[in-house]
Design a protein around this motif. Structure first.
Motif, PDB file in Angstrom:
ATOM      1  N   PHE A   1      73.949 -34.657 -19.867  1.00  0.00           N
ATOM      2  CA  PHE A   1      74.667 -35.663 -19.715  1.00  0.00           C
ATOM      3  C   PHE A   1      74.134 -36.829 -18.845  1.00  0.00           C
ATOM      4  O   PHE A   1      74.164 -37.950 -19.164  1.00  0.00           O
ATOM      5  CB  PHE A   1      75.798 -35.269 -18.806  1.00  0.00           C
ATOM      6  N   LEU A   2      73.177 -36.481 -17.801  1.00  0.00           N
ATOM      7  CA  LEU A   2      72.312 -37.546 -17.243  1.00  0.00           C
ATOM      8  C   LEU A   2      71.484 -38.285 -17.908  1.00  0.00           C
ATOM      9  O   LEU A   2      71.178 -39.681 -18.075  1.00  0.00           O
ATOM     10  CB  LEU A   2      71.761 -36.894 -15.964  1.00  0.00           C
ATOM     11  N   GLY A   3      71.117 -37.736 -19.089  1.00  0.00           N
ATOM     12  CA  GLY A   3      70.396 -38.462 -19.945  1.00  0.00           C
ATOM     13  C   GLY A   3      71.118 -39.673 -20.918  1.00  0.00           C
ATOM     14  O   GLY A   3      70.239 -40.576 -21.087  1.00  0.00           O
ATOM     15  N   LEU A   4      72.203 -39.491 -21.032  1.00  0.00           N
ATOM     16  CA  LEU A   4      72.888 -40.484 -21.477  1.00  0.00           C
ATOM     17  C   LEU A   4      72.823 -41.770 -20.721  1.00  0.00           C
ATOM     18  O   LEU A   4      72.857 -42.725 -21.484  1.00  0.00           O
ATOM     19  CB  LEU A   4      74.610 -40.100 -21.925  1.00  0.00           C
ATOM     20  N   LEU A   5      72.820 -41.515 -19.580  1.00  0.00           N
ATOM     21  CA  LEU A   5      73.037 -42.914 -18.583  1.00  0.00           C
ATOM     22  C   LEU A   5      71.798 -43.496 -18.592  1.00  0.00           C
ATOM     23  O   LEU A   5      71.598 -44.886 -18.260  1.00  0.00           O
ATOM     24  CB  LEU A   5      73.397 -42.310 -17.165  1.00  0.00           C
TER      25      LEU A   5
ATOM     26  N   TYR B   1      70.250 -48.403 -10.550  1.00  0.00           N
ATOM     27  CA  TYR B   1      70.372 -46.829 -10.611  1.00  0.00           C
ATOM     28  C   TYR B   1      69.587 -45.951  -9.859  1.00  0.00           C
ATOM     29  O   TYR B   1      69.851 -44.968  -9.735  1.00  0.00           O
ATOM     30  CB  TYR B   1      70.072 -46.511 -12.070  1.00  0.00           C
ATOM     31  N   LEU B   2      68.668 -46.789  -8.909  1.00  0.00           N
ATOM     32  CA  LEU B   2      67.963 -46.156  -7.992  1.00  0.00           C
ATOM     33  C   LEU B   2      68.490 -46.112  -6.655  1.00  0.00           C
ATOM     34  O   LEU B   2      67.627 -45.518  -5.777  1.00  0.00           O
ATOM     35  CB  LEU B   2      66.519 -46.677  -7.940  1.00  0.00           C
TER      36      LEU B   2
ATOM     37  N   PRO C   1      77.693 -43.106  -6.856  1.00  0.00           N
ATOM     38  CA  PRO C   1      78.140 -42.509  -7.918  1.00  0.00           C
ATOM     39  C   PRO C   1      77.901 -43.500  -9.428  1.00  0.00           C
ATOM     40  O   PRO C   1      77.833 -44.485  -9.558  1.00  0.00           O
ATOM     41  CB  PRO C   1      79.831 -42.811  -7.732  1.00  0.00           C
ATOM     42  N   GLY C   2      77.211 -42.586 -10.202  1.00  0.00           N
ATOM     43  CA  GLY C   2      76.828 -43.193 -11.431  1.00  0.00           C
ATOM     44  C   GLY C   2      75.539 -43.694 -11.482  1.00  0.00           C
ATOM     45  O   GLY C   2      74.578 -44.396 -12.504  1.00  0.00           O
TER      46      GLY C   2
ATOM     47  N   GLN D   1      76.751 -49.904 -14.987  1.00  0.00           N
ATOM     48  CA  GLN D   1      76.696 -48.467 -14.921  1.00  0.00           C
ATOM     49  C   GLN D   1      77.716 -47.732 -15.683  1.00  0.00           C
ATOM     50  O   GLN D   1      77.873 -46.579 -15.531  1.00  0.00           O
ATOM     51  CB  GLN D   1      76.788 -47.824 -13.316  1.00  0.00           C
ATOM     52  N   ASN D   2      78.979 -48.453 -15.764  1.00  0.00           N
ATOM     53  CA  ASN D   2      80.204 -48.150 -16.650  1.00  0.00           C
ATOM     54  C   ASN D   2      80.232 -48.314 -18.118  1.00  0.00           C
ATOM     55  O   ASN D   2      81.059 -48.241 -18.628  1.00  0.00           O
ATOM     56  CB  ASN D   2      81.474 -48.920 -16.023  1.00  0.00           C
ATOM     57  N   ALA D   3      78.955 -48.838 -18.707  1.00  0.00           N
ATOM     58  CA  ALA D   3      78.980 -49.158 -20.046  1.00  0.00           C
ATOM     59  C   ALA D   3      79.399 -48.190 -21.075  1.00  0.00           C
ATOM     60  O   ALA D   3      80.022 -48.542 -21.851  1.00  0.00           O
ATOM     61  CB  ALA D   3      77.462 -49.707 -20.367  1.00  0.00           C
ATOM     62  N   LEU D   4      78.827 -47.159 -20.741  1.00  0.00           N
ATOM     63  CA  LEU D   4      79.432 -45.979 -21.856  1.00  0.00           C
ATOM     64  C   LEU D   4      80.750 -45.757 -21.706  1.00  0.00           C
ATOM     65  O   LEU D   4      81.197 -45.206 -22.890  1.00  0.00           O
ATOM     66  CB  LEU D   4      78.472 -44.564 -21.339  1.00  0.00           C
ATOM     67  N   TYR D   5      81.618 -46.284 -20.959  1.00  0.00           N
ATOM     68  CA  TYR D   5      83.074 -45.721 -20.650  1.00  0.00           C
ATOM     69  C   TYR D   5      83.971 -46.939 -21.596  1.00  0.00           C
ATOM     70  O   TYR D   5      84.808 -46.835 -21.952  1.00  0.00           O
ATOM     71  CB  TYR D   5      83.475 -45.874 -19.356  1.00  0.00           C
TER      72      TYR D   5
END
Length: 543
Positions: free
Chosen positions: A139-143, A172-173, A177-178, A435-439
């Motif tokens: 899952f983390l790899g998707l982000l 992201y660093l 959350p996310g 950070q919300n792009a996948l949603y």
């Protein structure tokens, strides 16, 4: 387009739900600290901090951290970057984080001389091990999909190559959350090589003991690289899920500080003597967690835009905020709060019961009677009350609805698997909108019955284009235009009925200092409270 890699059903339902979801639970002025600890910081003392819940573990490459997990993690691990009080990314454990002109290559320079609690060097090889372990996670790899490769080019230099421009990579660093890529664990413990309940980092506190669902105790790191820190001898985190129980524990002196996402906490401690109260209601950068009704646009009758428009017109978000959140939570009319650079004149429908009735009548002339909308909620008093209020609003417009109650454990599976028509929840808190792009991406949608991060199943080329532009643009004006376009398109397609922002707060005893806007390593102040996450590195006790 934001890409979608294949992912197993079990993995997505386990980790995707944990990272995205929070229990559903006119803006008022933000609470200002009523009392601050007086005097100068002193060495010694202990702090007991009550969190909203227990963390599942503290391995950055094996456990997706929720808000409580991030509070724990900041005490054990150092982050490569942090957000300052203005919401800008600043180096933390890194000395510098620099992109090339196109943001396709990022160079991370580390501070020399840092070590992990087990004596291992905090160097570029260790950071690469951490990055690669997260990239290998299902899952983390998707982000982290845009990362092409990581290369160690010096003892303290790591180069990250991208498949495409990624202007928000540094966000992201920062450890929100996310965005947990920035936490760096000892390479001997990262991933599957260590115990997620015995974390080894380089942070201000060292693991002592963890009794699940009762407490995590950490002691001072005597070799911490930030001179003079930490002040405290010991920090203990106590998970207390019930907000009233947390409040009573603070008043009784059983704990010294708490965080909360419940408006009742702000209402209870506002003006109460003997406590420090702060909230993040006035924060306008990034994205807030938004309480909303998500609509599965692939299921009838919600696959008809007129029905979604009718639901939006029939929902009085101002009344919702007053009744459910005591008028403290800002009313939302889109993905971004008013005052955000990404908020623009929005096409979101205004509260208008008569228009809602006309839209229902138009639908029924063509398709027959509108069936009751099935609304999925968790089995909590708050969710039940929220549904009852919304049900009454919709009924005034001729729209019937029925609750479908699910347990907290099953909520994520129902949501991500598409097993719902409408659902009440709180979503999308992030330090940066990327950070919300996948949603929202079409590439993250899937047929009902298959797990998907785009849980409304809304596929929209205009949204995909806005997400790609927001990710790749390096200029502030271009990113602003992209996310305004995203917001406007969401408010046209209407996969969401917006309600209000989640009201996070921090409450402490008056002798606790250093939690609000703690000092950054290179000067300036860190953002002290965002989405319920705080940093205990500089916390101190006045007595």
């Amino acid at each position: 387009m934001v890409s979608r890699d294949p992912i197993g059903r079990r993995t997505l339902l386990t980790y995707g739900g944990a990272g995205l979801l929070l229990a559903a639970c006119g803006p008022a002025p933000a609470a200002k600290p009523a009392v601050r600890a007086t005097g100068t910081p002193r060495r010694g003392g202990r702090l007991v901090f009550a969190t909203q819940g227990e963390a599942g573990g503290l391995d950055p490459a094996a456990t997706l951290f929720d808000r409580s997990g991030h509070v724990y993690a900041r005490a054990v691990f150092d982050r490569l970057a942090a957000l300052d009080a203005q919401g800008r990314v600043r180096p933390y454990a890194a000395r510098s984080i620099t992109p090339n002109r196109e943001a396709t290559r990022w160079t991370i320079e580390l501070r020399p001389g840092m070590t992990f609690h087990d004596g291992e060097p905090f160097d570029a090889a260790a950071v690469k091990t951490n990055f690669d372990a997260q990239r290998d996670h299902d899952f983390l790899g998707l982000l982290l999909g845009p990362i092409e490769a990581t290369r160690v080019t010096g003892e303290h230099t790591l180069v990250v190559e991208m498949k495409e421009p990624w202007s928000a990579f540094d966000s992201y660093l920062t450890g929100y959350p996310g965005a947990q890529l920035g936490y760096v664990a000892s390479p001997k413990t990262i991933g599957k090589g260590g115990d997620p309940r015995h974390p080894v980092g380089s942070g201000p506190f060292v693991f002592k003991e963890w009794q699940a669902d009762d407490h995590l105790t950490l002691t001072r790191n005597e070799r911490y690289w930030r001179r003079g820190l930490p002040y405290l001898d010991q920090v203990t985190f106590r998970p207390i899920p019930d907000p009233l129980a947390r409040e009573n524990a603070l008043r009784a002196g059983d704990i010294d500080a708490l965080h909360s996402q419940d408006a009742q906490t702000i209402a209870a401690f506002r003006g109460e003597q003997g406590f420090t109260l702060a909230d993040d209601l006035s924060t306008t950068f990034g994205q807030k967690d938004i309480t909303l009704v998500a609509l599965n646009v692939s299921r009838a009758p919600l696959n008809d835009l007129r029905v979604r428009q009718a639901l939006a017109c029939a929902t009085d978000a101002t009344k919702y905020s007053k009744v459910i959140d005591k008028g403290l939570a800002p009313v939302m009319d889109g993905l971004f709060q008013r005052g955000s650079p990404y908020h623009a004149g929005s096409p979101y429908p205004a509260y208008d019961v008569e228009r809602a009735k006309r839209l229902v009548a138009e639908y029924e002339r063509e398709r027959g009677p509108l069936p009751p909308i099935k609304v999925t909620i968790q089995t909590t008093p708050r969710d039940i009350t929220a549904f009852s209020l919304i049900q009454g609003m919709w009924r005034q417009a001729g729209i019937e609805s029925a609750p479908v109650q699910v347990s907290k454990d099953n909520f994520g599976e129902v949501l991500l698997g598409g097993g719902y028509e409408a659902v009440i929840g709180a979503f999308f808190g992030a330090g940066d909108p990327d950070q919300n792009a996948l949603y929202f991406s079409s590439g993250s949608a899937a047929p009902n019955g298959e797990p998907a991060l785009n849980f409304t199943r809304n596929r929209d080329k205009a949204i995909d284009a806005a997400l790609a532009e927001g990710r790749q643009a390096t200029g502030a004006a271009e990113r602003q235009a992209a996310y305004r376009a995203l917001n406007e398109r969401l408010n046209t397609a209407l996969p969401f009925v917006w309600l209000d922002a989640t009201p996070y707060s921090l409450v402490t005893r008056p002798d606790v200092g250093g939690l609000l806007e703690p000092a950054l390593p290179d000067g300036g102040r860190e953002l002290g409270l965002l989405r319920g996450v705080v940093n205990v590195t500089t916390a101190w006790r006045a007595r």
